[in-house]
Structure formats: C-alpha cells, structure tokens
Design a protein around this motif. Structure first.
Motif, mmCIF file in Angstrom:
data_model
loop_
_atom_site.group_PDB
_atom_site.id
_atom_site.type_symbol
_atom_site.label_atom_id
_atom_site.label_comp_id
_atom_site.label_asym_id
_atom_site.label_seq_id
_atom_site.Cartn_x
_atom_site.Cartn_y
_atom_site.Cartn_z
ATOM 1 N N SER A 190 0.818 -1.215 0.000
ATOM 2 C CA SER A 190 0.000 0.000 0.000
ATOM 3 C C SER A 190 0.852 1.265 0.000
ATOM 4 C CB SER A 190 -0.958 0.004 1.195
ATOM 5 O OG SER A 190 -0.242 -0.118 2.416
ATOM 6 N N ASP A 191 2.003 1.213 0.659
ATOM 7 C CA ASP A 191 2.892 2.384 0.663
ATOM 8 C C ASP A 191 3.430 2.657 -0.740
ATOM 9 O OD1 ASP A 191 2.567 2.854 3.363
ATOM 10 O OD2 ASP A 191 4.333 1.701 3.954
ATOM 11 N N LYS A 192 3.752 1.615 -1.475
ATOM 12 C CA LYS A 192 4.246 1.788 -2.851
ATOM 13 C C LYS A 192 3.171 2.423 -3.729
ATOM 14 C CE LYS A 192 7.526 -2.080 -2.820
ATOM 15 N NZ LYS A 192 7.856 -3.419 -3.406
ATOM 16 N N VAL A 193 1.936 1.966 -3.572
ATOM 17 C CA VAL A 193 0.839 2.529 -4.366
ATOM 18 C C VAL A 193 0.580 3.978 -3.970
ATOM 19 C CG1 VAL A 193 -1.621 2.340 -4.887
ATOM 20 C CG2 VAL A 193 -0.215 0.281 -4.771
ATOM 21 N N GLN A 194 0.638 4.249 -2.682
ATOM 22 C CA GLN A 194 0.391 5.602 -2.203
ATOM 23 C C GLN A 194 1.406 6.592 -2.775
ATOM 24 O OE1 GLN A 194 -2.156 6.787 -0.556
ATOM 25 N NE2 GLN A 194 -1.340 8.851 -0.423
ATOM 26 N N ARG A 195 2.647 6.157 -2.936
ATOM 27 C CA ARG A 195 3.686 7.044 -3.466
ATOM 28 C C ARG A 195 3.444 7.419 -4.920
ATOM 29 N NH1 ARG A 195 7.190 3.969 0.052
ATOM 30 N NH2 ARG A 195 7.674 2.455 -1.598
ATOM 31 N N ARG A 197 0.549 8.336 -6.065
ATOM 32 C CA ARG A 197 -0.599 9.244 -6.153
ATOM 33 C C ARG A 197 -0.221 10.587 -6.789
ATOM 34 N NH1 ARG A 197 -5.626 9.697 -3.756
ATOM 35 N NH2 ARG A 197 -5.265 7.870 -2.450
ATOM 36 N N GLY A 198 0.899 11.156 -6.376
ATOM 37 C CA GLY A 198 1.278 12.466 -6.899
ATOM 38 C C GLY A 198 2.007 12.403 -8.229
ATOM 39 N N GLN A 199 2.271 11.188 -8.734
ATOM 40 C CA GLN A 199 3.030 11.035 -9.968
ATOM 41 C C GLN A 199 2.157 10.700 -11.171
ATOM 42 O OE1 GLN A 199 6.191 8.149 -9.299
ATOM 43 N NE2 GLN A 199 6.406 8.760 -7.156
ATOM 44 N N LEU A 200 0.918 10.320 -10.914
ATOM 45 C CA LEU A 200 0.035 9.870 -11.984
ATOM 46 C C LEU A 200 -1.225 10.728 -12.062
ATOM 47 C CD1 LEU A 200 0.169 6.024 -11.237
ATOM 48 C CD2 LEU A 200 1.507 7.251 -12.956
ATOM 49 N N SER A 201 -1.864 10.688 -13.202
ATOM 50 C CA SER A 201 -3.169 11.334 -13.329
ATOM 51 C C SER A 201 -4.184 10.567 -12.495
ATOM 52 C CB SER A 201 -3.611 11.348 -14.787
ATOM 53 O OG SER A 201 -3.869 10.020 -15.230
ATOM 54 N N LYS A 202 -5.302 11.174 -12.229
ATOM 55 C CA LYS A 202 -6.340 10.512 -11.421
ATOM 56 C C LYS A 202 -6.799 9.226 -12.090
ATOM 57 C CE LYS A 202 -10.758 11.295 -9.100
ATOM 58 N NZ LYS A 202 -11.843 12.270 -8.832
ATOM 59 N N THR A 203 -6.957 9.269 -13.410
ATOM 60 C CA THR A 203 -7.402 8.079 -14.140
ATOM 61 C C THR A 203 -6.398 6.941 -14.016
ATOM 62 O OG1 THR A 203 -8.649 9.400 -15.731
ATOM 63 C CG2 THR A 203 -8.048 7.164 -16.394
ATOM 64 N N TYR A 205 -4.049 6.611 -11.666
ATOM 65 C CA TYR A 205 -3.945 6.161 -10.266
ATOM 66 C C TYR A 205 -5.120 5.259 -9.903
ATOM 67 C CZ TYR A 205 -3.454 6.094 -5.228
ATOM 68 O OH TYR A 205 -3.324 5.662 -3.923
ATOM 69 N N ASN A 206 -6.297 5.542 -10.443
ATOM 70 C CA ASN A 206 -7.469 4.712 -10.167
ATOM 71 C C ASN A 206 -7.225 3.255 -10.553
ATOM 72 O OD1 ASN A 206 -8.960 6.812 -9.122
ATOM 73 N ND2 ASN A 206 -10.160 7.168 -10.979
ATOM 74 N N LYS A 207 -6.439 3.047 -11.608
ATOM 75 C CA LYS A 207 -6.151 1.678 -12.044
ATOM 76 C C LYS A 207 -5.353 0.918 -10.986
ATOM 77 C CE LYS A 207 -6.211 2.944 -16.953
ATOM 78 N NZ LYS A 207 -5.430 3.060 -18.212
ATOM 79 N N TYR A 208 -4.433 1.626 -10.340
ATOM 80 C CA TYR A 208 -3.675 0.998 -9.251
ATOM 81 C C TYR A 208 -4.567 0.768 -8.030
ATOM 82 C CZ TYR A 208 0.804 1.469 -11.632
ATOM 83 O OH TYR A 208 1.845 1.336 -12.515
ATOM 84 N N SER A 209 -5.465 1.702 -7.784
ATOM 85 C CA SER A 209 -6.400 1.543 -6.662
ATOM 86 C C SER A 209 -7.263 0.305 -6.851
ATOM 87 C CB SER A 209 -7.290 2.790 -6.549
ATOM 88 O OG SER A 209 -8.257 2.625 -5.528
#
Length: 299
Positions: A190-195, A197-203, A205-209
């Motif tokens: 989860s920490d890797k995914v959270q990092r 957040r500020g590097q990707l577009s919302k769309t 980042y949603n794929k990782y979520s």
C-alpha cells in the motif's frame, strides 16, 4: 456460520455512541482575558477569591476547582454522557465482528511471520482516525496511519436492506477485506501505491487503486480458505453470501444504480465480476503467491 462460542479478539476499540472529534463545553473566550486579569488583581477580585477559599475550607471542596468553574466554565472539560447501550441485535453484531477479527488473527499469524494484529474500531455516525474524520457514509475502511479498521455496524443493515447482500459470511467478508488492506500495509504494498498518487493522473492512479482493492478481496478469500480448514465455521451457502456481497459492491453495479451509467475510468474498487473472481481465487487456492493483481493482465 458457526461462530458463536468461539474466541473473540481483544483488539476491539468500541466507540459506539461517542461523537467524533471532541468538542469543549466550556472554556474562556480569549477576548475576556484582559478584563478577567484586571478583576482578579483588583480589590473586588481578591475579596471574591477570599470568599471562595473560606467556602472551600468549610465544605471541603478543592478551591482551584471552584475558581476554575467560576472563571473558566468547568475548565473546558468535554461533556460526558451515559454509557452507550446498543440493542441486543447490535451487540450481537459487535460480538460477531470481534470473533471474525480473532479468526483473521489466527490465520494471518500462522501465514505471515511478524504479523501484527490490527485494531477494530466500532463507531456510530462519525469517527476520527489518523487518516482524518469520516462519517458512516464512508463505509468500512482501513487507516494505514494507525493500522486500525473502522466500522459502523449500521453498514451491515445497509448491506442487507439496500444492497441485497445479507448474511453473516457476507459481513465476515467485509471485515476480512479490510484486514487484507492491513496485510498490504505490513508488506509495503500500500505504501508503494500511495507514493504513486502524486506522480500519476487521477485516471491512471485509479487503475492501481482497483488492483489494490482486488488484492484485498483475494486476501479475504485466502483467509476464508484457511479459516475453514482450521475451524470449519462455514456452512452451506456461506460462500455464496460472500460472492453476492462482492457482486453488490462492484464499481459498475454501484455506478449504474446511482447514475444509470458506467464510467470505467473512475473505477476504484473493480467490477462486480472482478471482485467475485479474485475473492473466489483466494478461497479456492489459499495461496498468497497467486494474488499478484498488479501483474495480472487482464484483471
């Protein structure tokens, strides 16, 4: 489920009936500080304080408490209320939740070295966590900042009455899913995914979520697999209850119910089909190594 009479977890923080962030019922307006100090050190103020000292000597009360109540409205203490009393049905749900949490502890302490038990916080209406304040409308959630699961038991009623996802094993799936997020925290996923957040577009980042959530579904299935081997708690129909719940909370189904249309780019948890499939895969294999949703293509 055959859950009654089994061990309950001690890692439960029951905050039902409490408000969220505490609010003061007393305290002094800062604009009154100047006039107050002038009163205290005036002749009249000294006389008043002298009277309180004499009164406290006669009554045996603490003079500081009396003076604090006079000038500061009780010292700004938080209002107290009678102990919360839930209904018999709600109290049983609380006991059930503690039992399921204990089952996840038994399973994951066996499967993961250095596993640390999370705390389950039961709340009513709203709650404050290390991830901020949240209302019941948020639904059950896990906060990696304090490694706690948060649950308003009214969500189980909502599952039954509004989502058409009844059953105790459906409820167990919800708790096991949030524990799955705790495992992702422990393992650093989860920490890797959270990092990102500020590097990707919302769309993007949603794929990782989505992949994060589907992995939590898979881990819930792994728990169910091993819990059944260890305790034989499951009964006929229980697996279908969990799959029905996973189907009910798929992004596509929820979007179609709320707005009549489906927007895949806004998915954050996965489709109904994906959620059911990954939970079932975890249940059928019981093998954590098969839950790499981040490499799976397609999902």
């Amino acid at each position: 489920m055959k859950w009654k009479g089994r061990r309950s977890s001690s890692n439960v923080d029951d905050r039902r009936g409490q408000s969220g962030p505490g609010r003061s019922t007393g305290g002094l307006n800062p604009l009154l500080l100047g006039p107050l100090f002038r009163l205290i050190f005036s002749k009249t103020g000294l006389i008043i304080i002298g009277i309180f000292l004499v009164f406290s000597f006669v009554t045996g009360n603490n003079p500081l408490t009396l003076i604090g109540n006079l000038f500061f409205g009780g010292g700004g203490q938080t209002a107290t209320s009678a102990p919360y009393e839930g209904t018999a049905e709600e109290d049983e749900l609380a006991q059930f939740s503690a039992t399921i949490l204990a089952s996840t502890e038994d399973v994951w302490n066996q499967l993961l070295p250095n596993y640390r038990d999370p705390t389950l916080v039961l709340f009513t209406n709203s709650v404050a966590s290390a991830c901020g304040s949240a209302s019941s409308a948020t639904g059950p959630f896990y906060c990696p900042g304090d490694e706690k699961l948060y649950l308003d038991l009214s969500f189980f009623y909502e599952m039954e009455r509004q989502m058409n996802a009844p059953g105790d094993f459906a409820q167990a799936y919800v708790i096991a899913h949030e524990v799955g997020h705790h495992i992702q925290k422990i393992t650093g996923i989860s920490d890797k995914v959270q990092r990102l957040r500020g590097q990707l577009s919302k769309t993007e980042y949603n794929k990782y979520s989505v992949r994060l959530e589907l992995q939590a579904d898979f881990l819930a299935g792994v728990w169910a697999h091993h819990s059944q081997q260890m305790t034989q708690m499951m009964e006929a129909g229980d697996l279908q209850e969990a799959l029905n719940a996973a189907n009910a909370i798929g992004d596509d189904r929820l979007q179609k119910q709320s707005s009549g249309r489906v927007v895949p780019d806004s998915f954050t948890h996965g489709t109904s089909e994906q959620r059911m499939r990954w939970f079932k895969k975890g249940f059928e294999t019981g093998d954590m190594s098969q839950g790499d949703t981040f490499s799976a293509n397609p999902l």
